[in-house]
Design a protein around this motif. Structure first.
Motif, PDB file in Angstrom:
ATOM      1  N   GLN A   1      -8.312  -9.133   0.639  1.00  0.00           N
ATOM      2  CA  GLN A   1      -9.404  -8.550   1.126  1.00  0.00           C
ATOM      3  C   GLN A   1      -9.014  -6.782   0.774  1.00  0.00           C
ATOM      4  OE1 GLN A   1     -10.274  -9.112   5.728  1.00  0.00           O
ATOM      5  NE2 GLN A   1     -10.161 -11.248   5.236  1.00  0.00           N
ATOM      6  N   ASP A   2      -8.108  -6.518   1.058  1.00  0.00           N
ATOM      7  CA  ASP A   2      -7.222  -4.589   0.885  1.00  0.00           C
ATOM      8  C   ASP A   2      -7.996  -4.455  -0.727  1.00  0.00           C
ATOM      9  OD1 ASP A   2      -6.355  -2.026   1.328  1.00  0.00           O
ATOM     10  OD2 ASP A   2      -5.164  -2.531  -0.150  1.00  0.00           O
ATOM     11  N   LEU A   3      -7.925  -5.706  -1.662  1.00  0.00           N
ATOM     12  CA  LEU A   3      -8.196  -5.542  -3.040  1.00  0.00           C
ATOM     13  C   LEU A   3      -9.727  -5.485  -3.377  1.00  0.00           C
ATOM     14  CD1 LEU A   3      -5.528  -7.341  -4.814  1.00  0.00           C
ATOM     15  CD2 LEU A   3      -5.190  -4.921  -4.992  1.00  0.00           C
ATOM     16  N   GLN A   4     -10.261  -6.199  -2.150  1.00  0.00           N
ATOM     17  CA  GLN A   4     -11.365  -5.968  -3.007  1.00  0.00           C
ATOM     18  C   GLN A   4     -12.416  -4.672  -1.981  1.00  0.00           C
ATOM     19  OE1 GLN A   4     -12.629  -9.899  -0.889  1.00  0.00           O
ATOM     20  NE2 GLN A   4     -12.340 -11.273  -2.263  1.00  0.00           N
ATOM     21  N   GLN A   5     -12.064  -4.576  -1.335  1.00  0.00           N
ATOM     22  CA  GLN A   5     -12.303  -2.837  -0.356  1.00  0.00           C
ATOM     23  C   GLN A   5     -12.448  -2.361  -1.597  1.00  0.00           C
ATOM     24  OE1 GLN A   5     -10.429  -2.912   2.846  1.00  0.00           O
ATOM     25  NE2 GLN A   5     -11.916  -4.620   4.299  1.00  0.00           N
ATOM     26  N   ARG A   6     -11.318  -1.902  -2.516  1.00  0.00           N
ATOM     27  CA  ARG A   6     -10.404  -0.852  -3.282  1.00  0.00           C
ATOM     28  C   ARG A   6     -11.589  -0.783  -4.295  1.00  0.00           C
ATOM     29  NH1 ARG A   6      -6.175   2.000  -1.603  1.00  0.00           N
ATOM     30  NH2 ARG A   6      -5.087   1.127   0.295  1.00  0.00           N
ATOM     31  N   CYS A   7     -12.431  -2.416  -4.478  1.00  0.00           N
ATOM     32  CA  CYS A   7     -12.675  -2.642  -5.992  1.00  0.00           C
ATOM     33  C   CYS A   7     -11.545  -3.082  -7.437  1.00  0.00           C
ATOM     34  CB  CYS A   7     -13.549  -1.326  -6.399  1.00  0.00           C
ATOM     35  SG  CYS A   7     -15.329  -1.274  -5.748  1.00  0.00           S
ATOM     36  N   LYS A   8     -11.151  -3.085  -6.903  1.00  0.00           N
ATOM     37  CA  LYS A   8      -9.879  -3.402  -7.841  1.00  0.00           C
ATOM     38  C   LYS A   8     -10.563  -5.085  -9.006  1.00  0.00           C
ATOM     39  CE  LYS A   8      -6.421  -0.856  -6.665  1.00  0.00           C
ATOM     40  NZ  LYS A   8      -6.110   0.222  -7.684  1.00  0.00           N
ATOM     41  N   GLU A   9      -9.899  -5.268  -9.898  1.00  0.00           N
ATOM     42  CA  GLU A   9     -10.410  -6.177 -10.505  1.00  0.00           C
ATOM     43  C   GLU A   9      -9.344  -7.783 -10.240  1.00  0.00           C
ATOM     44  OE1 GLU A   9     -10.629  -6.401 -14.595  1.00  0.00           O
ATOM     45  OE2 GLU A   9     -12.467  -4.566 -14.377  1.00  0.00           O
TER      46      GLU A   9
ATOM     47  N   ARG B   1       0.724  -1.175  -0.223  1.00  0.00           N
ATOM     48  CA  ARG B   1      -0.106  -0.218   0.503  1.00  0.00           C
ATOM     49  C   ARG B   1       1.281   1.230   0.026  1.00  0.00           C
ATOM     50  NH1 ARG B   1      -5.304  -1.119   4.269  1.00  0.00           N
ATOM     51  NH2 ARG B   1      -3.048  -0.606   5.970  1.00  0.00           N
ATOM     52  N   SER B   2       1.590   1.385  -0.034  1.00  0.00           N
ATOM     53  CA  SER B   2       3.153   2.102   0.130  1.00  0.00           C
ATOM     54  C   SER B   2       3.934   2.630  -1.270  1.00  0.00           C
ATOM     55  CB  SER B   2       4.001   1.623   1.155  1.00  0.00           C
ATOM     56  OG  SER B   2       5.150   0.736   0.833  1.00  0.00           O
ATOM     57  N   THR B   3       2.851   2.244  -2.018  1.00  0.00           N
ATOM     58  CA  THR B   3       3.433   1.881  -3.719  1.00  0.00           C
ATOM     59  C   THR B   3       2.272   2.466  -4.514  1.00  0.00           C
ATOM     60  OG1 THR B   3       3.253   0.046  -4.162  1.00  0.00           O
ATOM     61  CG2 THR B   3       4.724   0.361  -3.318  1.00  0.00           C
ATOM     62  N   PRO B   4       2.707   3.545  -5.604  1.00  0.00           N
ATOM     63  CA  PRO B   4       1.945   4.271  -6.210  1.00  0.00           C
ATOM     64  C   PRO B   4       1.151   3.364  -7.089  1.00  0.00           C
ATOM     65  CG  PRO B   4       3.667   5.039  -6.271  1.00  0.00           C
ATOM     66  CD  PRO B   4       4.248   4.466  -5.398  1.00  0.00           C
ATOM     67  N   GLU B   5       2.273   2.412  -7.962  1.00  0.00           N
ATOM     68  CA  GLU B   5       1.730   1.293  -8.676  1.00  0.00           C
ATOM     69  C   GLU B   5       1.019   0.526  -8.173  1.00  0.00           C
ATOM     70  OE1 GLU B   5       6.259   2.026  -8.744  1.00  0.00           O
ATOM     71  OE2 GLU B   5       5.036   1.433  -7.668  1.00  0.00           O
ATOM     72  N   TYR B   6       0.376  -0.209  -7.130  1.00  0.00           N
ATOM     73  CA  TYR B   6      -0.495  -0.918  -6.318  1.00  0.00           C
ATOM     74  C   TYR B   6      -1.671  -0.051  -5.825  1.00  0.00           C
ATOM     75  CZ  TYR B   6      -2.969  -3.576  -2.897  1.00  0.00           C
ATOM     76  OH  TYR B   6      -4.247  -3.329  -2.003  1.00  0.00           O
TER      77      TYR B   6
ATOM     78  N   LYS C   1      -5.304  -1.049 -11.859  1.00  0.00           N
ATOM     79  CA  LYS C   1      -7.377  -1.570 -11.697  1.00  0.00           C
ATOM     80  C   LYS C   1      -7.241  -3.180 -11.915  1.00  0.00           C
ATOM     81  CE  LYS C   1      -8.122   2.954 -14.484  1.00  0.00           C
ATOM     82  NZ  LYS C   1      -7.390   2.995 -14.499  1.00  0.00           N
ATOM     83  N   ARG C   2      -6.124  -3.775 -12.373  1.00  0.00           N
ATOM     84  CA  ARG C   2      -5.921  -5.409 -12.891  1.00  0.00           C
ATOM     85  C   ARG C   2      -5.228  -5.429 -11.572  1.00  0.00           C
ATOM     86  NH1 ARG C   2      -7.456  -6.215 -18.990  1.00  0.00           N
ATOM     87  NH2 ARG C   2      -9.868  -5.777 -18.728  1.00  0.00           N
ATOM     88  N   VAL C   3      -5.403  -6.940 -11.298  1.00  0.00           N
ATOM     89  CA  VAL C   3      -4.273  -7.226  -9.475  1.00  0.00           C
ATOM     90  C   VAL C   3      -4.329  -8.446 -10.144  1.00  0.00           C
ATOM     91  CG1 VAL C   3      -2.713  -7.327  -7.945  1.00  0.00           C
ATOM     92  CG2 VAL C   3      -4.120  -5.016  -8.383  1.00  0.00           C
ATOM     93  N   ALA C   4      -3.684  -9.554 -10.846  1.00  0.00           N
ATOM     94  CA  ALA C   4      -2.959 -10.744 -10.065  1.00  0.00           C
ATOM     95  C   ALA C   4      -2.386 -11.482  -9.092  1.00  0.00           C
ATOM     96  CB  ALA C   4      -2.496 -11.419 -11.063  1.00  0.00           C
ATOM     97  N   VAL C   5      -2.817 -11.719  -8.506  1.00  0.00           N
ATOM     98  CA  VAL C   5      -2.048 -12.553  -6.951  1.00  0.00           C
ATOM     99  C   VAL C   5      -2.632 -13.904  -6.661  1.00  0.00           C
ATOM    100  CG1 VAL C   5      -4.732 -12.330  -5.297  1.00  0.00           C
ATOM    101  CG2 VAL C   5      -2.565 -12.281  -4.676  1.00  0.00           C
ATOM    102  N   TYR C   6      -1.869 -14.910  -5.846  1.00  0.00           N
ATOM    103  CA  TYR C   6      -1.803 -16.061  -6.130  1.00  0.00           C
ATOM    104  C   TYR C   6      -2.658 -15.790  -4.437  1.00  0.00           C
ATOM    105  CZ  TYR C   6       2.415 -15.399  -2.154  1.00  0.00           C
ATOM    106  OH  TYR C   6       2.873 -14.934  -1.384  1.00  0.00           O
ATOM    107  N   LEU C   7      -3.402 -17.768  -4.272  1.00  0.00           N
ATOM    108  CA  LEU C   7      -3.607 -18.195  -3.082  1.00  0.00           C
ATOM    109  C   LEU C   7      -2.769 -18.729  -2.550  1.00  0.00           C
ATOM    110  CD1 LEU C   7      -7.234 -18.946  -4.100  1.00  0.00           C
ATOM    111  CD2 LEU C   7      -6.722 -17.550  -3.737  1.00  0.00           C
ATOM    112  N   THR C   8      -2.696 -18.712  -0.739  1.00  0.00           N
ATOM    113  CA  THR C   8      -1.329 -19.571  -0.187  1.00  0.00           C
ATOM    114  C   THR C   8      -1.407 -20.018   0.083  1.00  0.00           C
ATOM    115  OG1 THR C   8      -1.583 -16.891   1.369  1.00  0.00           O
ATOM    116  CG2 THR C   8      -0.316 -18.867   1.935  1.00  0.00           C
TER     117      THR C   8
END
Length: 199
Positions: free
Chosen positions: A62-70, A34-39, A43-50
């Motif tokens: 959860q943060d991505l969902q709250q920010r309404c990102k894809e 969250r400290s990075t402007p890129e994040y 608008k579209r972010v890929a992430v893995y499930l642990t």
């Protein structure tokens, strides 16, 4: 220590962490991102499930969902052997287990998206160094899928996610390895290249 020995050692270290340590690390990872402007701009972010003791992405998701990102998750490509594709992850996404036992969106029930159209991709890793080299699980899925990033242009920002103890002084790099541009850990942020902040 060779790659196989290094994988074994660090995987053991990851799995030995307590629930509280995992929880705190997950929150730390989110703080760093969250400290990075890129994040913030993507608008579209890929992430893995642990899986297998990797740093937990639950707070990140959860943060991505709250920010309404894809949000997109990696899926083993059923037609291109050894490659990944990405499928959007939402609360109603139909999930299935792949051949490694990892939960992923069902390829049959969802529309896939090429990595080329995702702005920021969070990658799991076993070890990394400060030059951006990444040691994965050895399957080469991300390296093959992201091989196009060797060419210059508008590319996804590749972000490694890890515990800080996964940092190694120097990792051997192969010609086909995909270097990371940013590495976020539970305590630190390692920026390897100047990258665009447009999303």
């Amino acid at each position: 220590m060779n790659k196989s020995e290094l994988r074994k050692l660090i995987r053991q270290q990851r799995r030995s962490l307590s629930k509280a340590q995992r929880h705190n690390a997950s929150r730390g990872l989110l703080r760093q991102l969250r400290s990075t402007p890129e994040y913030l701009a993507a608008k579209r972010v890929a992430v893995y499930l642990t899986n297998d003791g990797e740093i937990d992405t639950q707070w990140l998701i959860q943060d991505l969902q709250q920010r309404c990102k894809e949000i997109y998750l990696p899926v083993l490509h059923p037609l291109r052997k050894g490659h990944l594709t990405f499928i959007r992850y939402q609360k109603n996404t139909v999930m299935s287990r792949n051949r490694f036992g990892i939960s992923e969106p069902s390829f049959r029930h969802n529309k896939a998206l090429s990595a080329r159209f995702i702005r920021l991709i969070c990658l799991p890793l076993v070890a990394f160094d400060e030059r951006g080299n990444r040691l994965g699980m050895g399957g080469g899925f991300y390296d093959r899928t992201l091989a196009f990033t060797h060419k210059k242009g508008h590319l996804p920002l590749l972000v490694g996610c890890a515990y800080d103890f996964q940092r190694i002084s120097i990792l051997p790099a192969e010609s086909w390895d995909i270097p990371l541009k940013l590495i976020a850990t539970d305590t630190s942020l390692y920026r390897l290249l100047n990258v665009s902040t447009t999303g």
